[in-house]
Design an enzyme around this catalytic site. Structure first.
Site, mmCIF file in Angstrom:
data_model
loop_
_atom_site.group_PDB
_atom_site.id
_atom_site.type_symbol
_atom_site.label_atom_id
_atom_site.label_comp_id
_atom_site.label_asym_id
_atom_site.label_seq_id
_atom_site.Cartn_x
_atom_site.Cartn_y
_atom_site.Cartn_z
ATOM 1 N N LYS A 134 -7.155 -24.127 -32.941
ATOM 2 C CA LYS A 134 -7.870 -24.496 -31.705
ATOM 3 C C LYS A 134 -9.099 -23.608 -31.495
ATOM 4 O O LYS A 134 -10.198 -24.100 -31.249
ATOM 5 C CB LYS A 134 -6.929 -24.400 -30.487
ATOM 6 C CG LYS A 134 -5.711 -25.316 -30.602
ATOM 7 C CD LYS A 134 -4.829 -25.257 -29.366
ATOM 8 C CE LYS A 134 -4.201 -23.909 -29.127
ATOM 9 N NZ LYS A 134 -3.281 -23.469 -30.189
ATOM 10 N N ARG A 177 -0.538 -25.500 -20.643
ATOM 11 C CA ARG A 177 0.507 -25.214 -21.621
ATOM 12 C C ARG A 177 1.884 -25.591 -21.084
ATOM 13 O O ARG A 177 2.869 -25.385 -21.773
ATOM 14 C CB ARG A 177 0.494 -23.725 -21.913
ATOM 15 C CG ARG A 177 0.219 -23.384 -23.372
ATOM 16 C CD ARG A 177 -0.038 -21.912 -23.406
ATOM 17 N NE ARG A 177 0.073 -21.297 -24.664
ATOM 18 C CZ ARG A 177 -0.955 -20.744 -25.300
ATOM 19 N NH1 ARG A 177 -2.182 -20.834 -24.823
ATOM 20 N NH2 ARG A 177 -0.754 -20.095 -26.411
ATOM 21 N N ARG A 183 -4.130 -14.019 -39.522
ATOM 22 C CA ARG A 183 -5.320 -14.108 -38.655
ATOM 23 C C ARG A 183 -5.894 -12.717 -38.381
ATOM 24 O O ARG A 183 -5.180 -11.761 -38.155
ATOM 25 C CB ARG A 183 -4.952 -14.783 -37.343
ATOM 26 C CG ARG A 183 -6.067 -14.726 -36.305
ATOM 27 C CD ARG A 183 -5.885 -15.728 -35.205
ATOM 28 N NE ARG A 183 -4.679 -15.541 -34.444
ATOM 29 C CZ ARG A 183 -4.255 -16.396 -33.499
ATOM 30 N NH1 ARG A 183 -4.954 -17.495 -33.255
ATOM 31 N NH2 ARG A 183 -3.152 -16.163 -32.831
ATOM 32 N N ARG A 230 -3.982 -9.292 -34.002
ATOM 33 C CA ARG A 230 -3.401 -9.362 -32.654
ATOM 34 C C ARG A 230 -1.953 -8.878 -32.669
ATOM 35 O O ARG A 230 -1.219 -9.171 -33.606
ATOM 36 C CB ARG A 230 -3.456 -10.807 -32.138
ATOM 37 C CG ARG A 230 -4.777 -11.181 -31.538
ATOM 38 C CD ARG A 230 -4.922 -12.652 -31.239
ATOM 39 N NE ARG A 230 -3.811 -13.284 -30.551
ATOM 40 C CZ ARG A 230 -3.809 -14.545 -30.118
ATOM 41 N NH1 ARG A 230 -4.900 -15.294 -30.299
ATOM 42 N NH2 ARG A 230 -2.775 -15.065 -29.514
ATOM 43 N N ARG A 235 6.787 -17.507 -30.358
ATOM 44 C CA ARG A 235 5.723 -18.340 -29.767
ATOM 45 C C ARG A 235 5.852 -19.804 -30.198
ATOM 46 O O ARG A 235 5.569 -20.715 -29.420
ATOM 47 C CB ARG A 235 4.341 -17.781 -30.155
ATOM 48 C CG ARG A 235 4.040 -16.472 -29.410
ATOM 49 C CD ARG A 235 2.936 -15.690 -30.075
ATOM 50 N NE ARG A 235 1.676 -16.374 -30.076
ATOM 51 C CZ ARG A 235 0.730 -16.185 -31.004
ATOM 52 N NH1 ARG A 235 0.917 -15.332 -31.993
ATOM 53 N NH2 ARG A 235 -0.389 -16.842 -30.921
HETATM 54 P P1 ADP Z 1 -5.226 -21.191 -32.501
HETATM 55 O O1 ADP Z 1 -6.432 -20.905 -31.639
HETATM 56 O O2 ADP Z 1 -4.804 -22.629 -32.436
HETATM 57 O O3 ADP Z 1 -4.084 -20.257 -32.256
HETATM 58 P P2 ADP Z 1 -6.923 -20.213 -34.659
HETATM 59 O O4 ADP Z 1 -8.152 -21.031 -34.537
HETATM 60 O O5 ADP Z 1 -7.014 -18.796 -34.215
HETATM 61 O O6 ADP Z 1 -5.659 -20.957 -34.013
HETATM 62 O O7 ADP Z 1 -6.498 -20.253 -36.211
HETATM 63 C C1 ADP Z 1 -5.378 -19.498 -36.684
HETATM 64 C C2 ADP Z 1 -5.720 -18.902 -38.048
HETATM 65 O O8 ADP Z 1 -5.830 -19.938 -39.014
HETATM 66 C C3 ADP Z 1 -7.037 -18.127 -38.074
HETATM 67 O O9 ADP Z 1 -6.855 -17.029 -38.934
HETATM 68 C C4 ADP Z 1 -8.031 -19.142 -38.670
HETATM 69 O O10 ADP Z 1 -9.067 -18.491 -39.406
HETATM 70 C C5 ADP Z 1 -7.139 -19.961 -39.601
HETATM 71 N N1 ADP Z 1 -7.508 -21.379 -39.652
HETATM 72 C C6 ADP Z 1 -7.976 -22.157 -38.641
HETATM 73 N N2 ADP Z 1 -8.159 -23.428 -39.062
HETATM 74 C C7 ADP Z 1 -7.774 -23.456 -40.363
HETATM 75 C C8 ADP Z 1 -7.725 -24.497 -41.362
HETATM 76 N N3 ADP Z 1 -8.073 -25.758 -41.081
HETATM 77 N N4 ADP Z 1 -7.286 -24.152 -42.603
HETATM 78 C C9 ADP Z 1 -6.902 -22.873 -42.871
HETATM 79 N N5 ADP Z 1 -6.938 -21.864 -41.989
HETATM 80 C C10 ADP Z 1 -7.369 -22.146 -40.740
HETATM 81 P P1 AMP Z 2 -3.461 -17.868 -27.176
HETATM 82 O O1 AMP Z 2 -4.648 -16.962 -27.349
HETATM 83 O O2 AMP Z 2 -3.833 -19.216 -26.639
HETATM 84 O O3 AMP Z 2 -2.606 -17.936 -28.414
HETATM 85 O O4 AMP Z 2 -2.558 -17.200 -26.029
HETATM 86 C C1 AMP Z 2 -2.004 -15.908 -26.201
HETATM 87 C C2 AMP Z 2 -0.954 -15.668 -25.136
HETATM 88 O O5 AMP Z 2 -1.553 -15.700 -23.829
HETATM 89 C C3 AMP Z 2 0.194 -16.676 -25.058
HETATM 90 O O6 AMP Z 2 1.235 -16.411 -26.000
HETATM 91 C C4 AMP Z 2 0.656 -16.505 -23.613
HETATM 92 O O7 AMP Z 2 1.427 -15.336 -23.439
HETATM 93 C C5 AMP Z 2 -0.675 -16.290 -22.877
HETATM 94 N N1 AMP Z 2 -1.271 -17.557 -22.423
HETATM 95 C C6 AMP Z 2 -2.456 -18.109 -22.826
HETATM 96 N N2 AMP Z 2 -2.677 -19.265 -22.189
HETATM 97 C C7 AMP Z 2 -1.611 -19.468 -21.370
HETATM 98 C C8 AMP Z 2 -1.245 -20.511 -20.474
HETATM 99 N N3 AMP Z 2 -2.015 -21.588 -20.291
HETATM 100 N N4 AMP Z 2 -0.073 -20.374 -19.808
HETATM 101 C C9 AMP Z 2 0.717 -19.317 -19.965
HETATM 102 N N5 AMP Z 2 0.438 -18.307 -20.812
HETATM 103 C C10 AMP Z 2 -0.723 -18.382 -21.512
#
Ligand code: ADP
Ligand code: AMP
Length: 215
Positions: free
Chosen positions: A13, A88, A127, A160, A171
């Site tokens: 995302k 969420r 990541r 992270r 998660r």
């Molecule tokens: P989210 O925001 O949904 O938690 P991220 O955008 O942070 O996910 O992506 C999670 C990890 O996967 C990051 O390290 C990113 O660089 C990698 N990633 C994102 N999209 C892809 C893809 N299509 N193929 C491989 N790796 C990806």
């Molecule tokens: P994310 O960066 O989206 O993966 O979110 C990291 C963490 O932030 C999650 O695991 C939750 O603990 C908190 N968080 C982010 N967005 C929300 C939401 N909409 N509702 C509740 N917790 C959230």
């Protein structure tokens, strides 16, 4: 225009959001980023949220809803916004629907990015994030040109706290129990586009663009 990015942690995302907001001129709202900043700055919100985030749990709805309500009032959101990581829970989605008429907006489209679970674990544990600008990388799939240095701003990359294997598994469970019911909620409204997130970053973006251009 208001677009919601929905999908499990690690679906891509944040990675896609960076590209979508540039191409479609939308304000970007990531509740995860806002909460991480609050934790880093040790604000009252941050101290309430930290414990939940460290354990991979959701931060209580009332705290998150207030963040979004305030953020949506900011001037850049008048052109439309991309919501990443919010709503969420079904309750958050209901709150969102109630607050949007105040700013003459509605949820126009929900992009649901799905990825196989094994791949999600691989993506999250690999990541790396820039400590200065927040750009996302992956040690294998999307590495920076120089190890641990951000391509965009030269900042240091870090892992992270909640991307450890144990917290990642928690998660993913939380997503299934608390967030997945949102799929039906938005299906019933007929506004979901299904994106296959298992493909590479460029191919996922192409699917998203086709979905957005058909609006
Ligand atoms: P989210 O925001 O949904 O938690 P991220 O955008 O942070 O996910 O992506 C999670 C990890 O996967 C990051 O390290 C990113 O660089 C990698 N990633 C994102 N999209 C892809 C893809 N299509 N193929 C491989 N790796 C990806
Ligand atoms: P994310 O960066 O989206 O993966 O979110 C990291 C963490 O932030 C999650 O695991 C939750 O603990 C908190 N968080 C982010 N967005 C929300 C939401 N909409 N509702 C509740 N917790 C959230």
């Amino acid at each position: 225009m208001l677009i919601v990015l929905l999908g499990p942690p690690g679906a891509g995302k944040g990675t896609q959001a960076e590209r979508i907001v540039n191409d479609h001129n939308l304000a970007y709202i990531s509740t995860g980023d806002i909460l991480r900043t609050a934790v880093k700055e040790d604000t009252p919100l941050g101290s309430k949220a930290r414990e939940y985030m460290d354990q991979g749990q959701l931060v209580p709805d009332h705290l998150v809803v207030e963040i979004v309500r305030e953020r949506l009032q900011e001037p850049d959101c008048s052109k439309g916004a991309l919501l990443d990581g919010f709503p969420r829970t079904v309750d958050q989605a209901i709150f969102l629907d109630q607050m949007l008429p105040d700013i003459s907006q509605k949820v126009d489209q929900v992009l649901l990015i799905n990825v196989d679970e094994e791949e999600l674990v691989e993506r999250l544990t690999g990541r790396r994030v820039c400590s200065d600008c927040g750009a996302n990388y992956h040690v294998k799939y999307n590495p920076p040109a120089v190890r641990n240095v951000c391509d965009q701003c030269g900042g240091d990359l870090y892992q992270r706290d909640d991307d450890s294997l144990e917290t990642v598994k928690e998660r993913l469970e939380v997503y299934k129990k608390q967030t997945e019911p949102l799929v039906k909620f938005y299906q019933d409204k007929g506004i979901i586009s299904y994106i296959d997130g298992n493909k590479n970053i460029g191919e996922v973006f192409d699917q998203i663009n086709s979905a957005l251009n058909s609006l």
